[in-house]
Design an enzyme around this catalytic site. Sequence first.
Site, short mmCIF file in Angstrom:
data_model
loop_
_atom_site.label_atom_id
_atom_site.label_comp_id
_atom_site.label_asym_id
_atom_site.label_seq_id
_atom_site.Cartn_x
_atom_site.Cartn_y
_atom_site.Cartn_z
N ASP A 1 47.63 47.76 42.65
CA ASP A 1 47.55 46.43 43.34
C ASP A 1 47.61 45.13 44.01
OD1 ASP A 1 48.15 47.80 40.06
OD2 ASP A 1 50.03 46.18 40.02
N GLU B 1 42.24 47.03 31.89
CA GLU B 1 42.88 46.30 32.65
C GLU B 1 42.28 45.77 33.71
OE1 GLU B 1 46.85 48.20 32.85
OE2 GLU B 1 46.74 49.33 34.61
#
Length: 327
Positions: free
Chosen positions: A29, A213
């Site tokens: 991420d 997401e």
Amino acid sequence: MQKLFFFVLLLLGLHAQAQNTPPLISAHDPVMIRQNGTYYMFCTGRGIAVWSSQDKKNWKAEKPVFATAPGWAVQAVPGFRGNHIWAPDISLHNGVYSLFYSVSAFGKNTSCIGLATNKTLDPSSPDFKWVDHGKVVQSVPGRDMWNAIDPNLVRDQAGTPWMTFGSFWDGIKLVQLRPDLTAPAEPQHWRTIASRPRDPKLTDSLPGDGAIEGPFIFRKEGYYYLFVSFDYCCRGPKSTYKIMVGRSKNVTGPYVDREGKSLEQGGGTQVLAGDDKWYGLGHNSVYTFDNADYLVFHAYDASDQGRPKLRMEKLGWDAQGWPQVQL
């Protein structure tokens, strides 16, 4: 003959050494920003992992943002014990660096998004100090059909701050924030801007099968581009993550893909997916450095047992204004 053999091996070794590139660092991420010629990368990790680089290739590990988990997060999220803080987002506005971050219990929407700020990202500066502002948004099982993780801050053309976030459940949300970014603006304006079909028979306590997401909104030439990740991360060789995109003239949507299908109805144009070298890839961010656009993301390395690695690729745009990775 034996000497010649070893001489050839030596030459091959020297050639390989000359061709060596810096090893890809482990990251999940990733988000990135540049200050005074130094690139800073933040990613999921204990206390929020931080790396710095002068060239976007050779990276140095810095101290994490938090030495210990924020007390409010441990109290607010049952099951969170301060081990890993997820999916940060970094931005600069009016001389202040704002870092959003996620705390959660894995597989549940018992989650919060917090905010920390700093005047500088340079650890050697006397002004360097992370100030935590606590909870910005919280999702509660049984009350909310959304998950308060994976934040991304975007400002519209008027400078109004909006935060997009979300993972599984009913998809990707967008909410206007107060000018100080510490809470939703009043009266509150919430929108769903992307989702995937979810089996209605599933209980709302489960993430469901609408695997979407990691939203990130990038503004370019009159459009807001909404990047999201479809399918499944965090499964090593079984990861199926891929990057999708849609765009809108307005930050609030509707976002549509190349074929005109709304992302809220499951649409999305593929930007990049896994292959035989990378099992899956996703949770991207997008930046402009020195007049060039870059796609920053993590990918599961097929040559290293599917471990997540930082990748950064130049991003071009086709004649219709859709993003294309320039591999």
